[in-house]
Enzyme design. Sequence first.
Site, short mmCIF file in Angstrom:
data_model
loop_
_atom_site.label_atom_id
_atom_site.label_comp_id
_atom_site.label_asym_id
_atom_site.label_seq_id
_atom_site.Cartn_x
_atom_site.Cartn_y
_atom_site.Cartn_z
N CYS A 85 2.53 -28.67 -38.27
CA CYS A 85 0.93 -29.21 -38.52
C CYS A 85 1.03 -30.80 -39.22
O CYS A 85 1.56 -30.83 -40.22
CB CYS A 85 0.63 -28.21 -39.59
N HIS A 171 1.15 -28.14 -26.82
CA HIS A 171 0.08 -28.74 -26.59
C HIS A 171 -0.33 -29.08 -25.16
O HIS A 171 0.71 -29.32 -24.05
CB HIS A 171 0.00 -30.12 -27.29
N GLU A 220 -7.57 -25.25 -31.37
CA GLU A 220 -6.07 -25.18 -31.87
C GLU A 220 -5.72 -23.70 -31.56
O GLU A 220 -6.41 -22.80 -31.73
CB GLU A 220 -6.14 -25.27 -33.34
N CYS A 229 -6.86 -32.73 -35.71
CA CYS A 229 -5.50 -32.05 -35.65
C CYS A 229 -4.39 -33.28 -35.21
O CYS A 229 -4.53 -33.92 -34.50
CB CYS A 229 -5.60 -31.28 -34.17
N GLY A 230 -3.62 -33.17 -36.26
CA GLY A 230 -2.43 -34.21 -36.35
C GLY A 230 -1.61 -34.20 -35.15
O GLY A 230 -1.34 -35.05 -34.45
N GLY A 232 -1.86 -32.66 -32.63
CA GLY A 232 -2.66 -32.72 -31.17
C GLY A 232 -2.94 -34.41 -31.08
O GLY A 232 -2.91 -34.82 -29.92
N1 LIG Z 1 -3.99 -28.65 -37.32
C1 LIG Z 1 -2.48 -28.76 -37.36
C2 LIG Z 1 -2.06 -28.15 -35.88
C3 LIG Z 1 -1.48 -26.86 -36.21
C4 LIG Z 1 -1.11 -26.13 -34.99
C5 LIG Z 1 -1.31 -24.77 -34.95
N2 LIG Z 1 -2.65 -24.65 -34.56
C6 LIG Z 1 -0.43 -24.35 -33.91
O1 LIG Z 1 -0.44 -23.13 -33.53
O2 LIG Z 1 0.36 -25.04 -33.36
C7 LIG Z 1 -2.11 -30.25 -37.28
O3 LIG Z 1 -2.53 -31.06 -37.59
O4 LIG Z 1 -1.09 -30.83 -36.49
#
Ligand SMILES: N[C@H](CCC[C@H](N)C(=O)O)C(=O)O
Length: 313
Positions: A85, A171, A220, A229-230, A232
């Site tokens: 994350c 991703h 997500e 989403c970082g 992402g």
């Molecule tokens: N919000 C997060 C990503 C969380 C990823 C999560 N949703 C997953 O299941 O991989 C970020 O900033 O990278």
Amino acid sequence: MTSDNRKGRGGWLRFTKMHGLGNDFMVIDAITQPVQLSADQIRRMGDRHLGVGFDQLLLVEPPERPDVDFRYRIFNADGGEVEQCGNGARCFARFVHDQRLTRKNLIHVQTAAGVMTLEVTGRNQVRVDMGIPELAPAAIPFAADEQAVVYPVEVDGQMLDLSAVSMGNPHGVMVVESITDELVATLGPLIEAHPRFPARANAGFMQVLAPDHVRLRVYERGVGETRACGSGACAAVVAGRLRGLLDERVKVELAGGELTVAWPGDGSPVTMEGPATRVFEGRIRPPGEARRPRRGGRPDNNRKKKGRDKASA
Ligand SMILES: N[C@H](CCC[C@H](N)C(=O)O)C(=O)O
């Protein structure tokens, strides 16, 4: 994980609510207080009406190995533990500083995806070494006979051109002319749960505005669409660079604000820089385990409750 949060003082848990460009987190210090939470308790605390409400819950734990300062654990709002994350990593760095758990500006944390380096560069700016992107299908994981930059994937009866990238978490990235609510709402869940992503995936929708400037929305895994989403953003820049669309350093415009992402290319780590914001401090008594429906009896909510109704957290 077993649930036994009675050990904390009166069972209350201290936490800090934080966000990275609107991607919001419940951050819990599991070093100075005992923390044992079940997936069900995490899910119920993540409820935006009955609990604290968050996209992810972040646990700050003691290091398990000598070359790191902390262990960093991440749980989605659906209660599932995940590997990475990026926005959370920035908030993690700000949190351990604010809580005086470290005085270092360069912090090494162990995650399920490996070791990350977090650098506090300013009052609430943090730069994160997000590691080397993983492109081998088996490691993402993504079902494909061989590695490619773009995979034709059938989704809802149409063929989409998807890039598959892991930043520690999986991703699927689409490049689109314009990012509509309908596109995200319909294709997001279908890509998240697509059978070619056996561990599910975060679905990124990227519009290239210039070689150094993109717009991105992410649906997500385990959460739904977030304001930012970082990981992402990093996966999208990697996909865009591999497609020959982007420069090494890119401004990624998300609903919640902008991140700067840089990737020199194959074999190099991706770096991401952006803000980390503290919203409030709080205490919560984690909800009890969800009651199993009584065998044969009337469902709980029809039983006459003795005494005062208990507010369910
Ligand atoms: N919000 C997060 C990503 C969380 C990823 C999560 N949703 C997953 O299941 O991989 C970020 O900033 O990278």
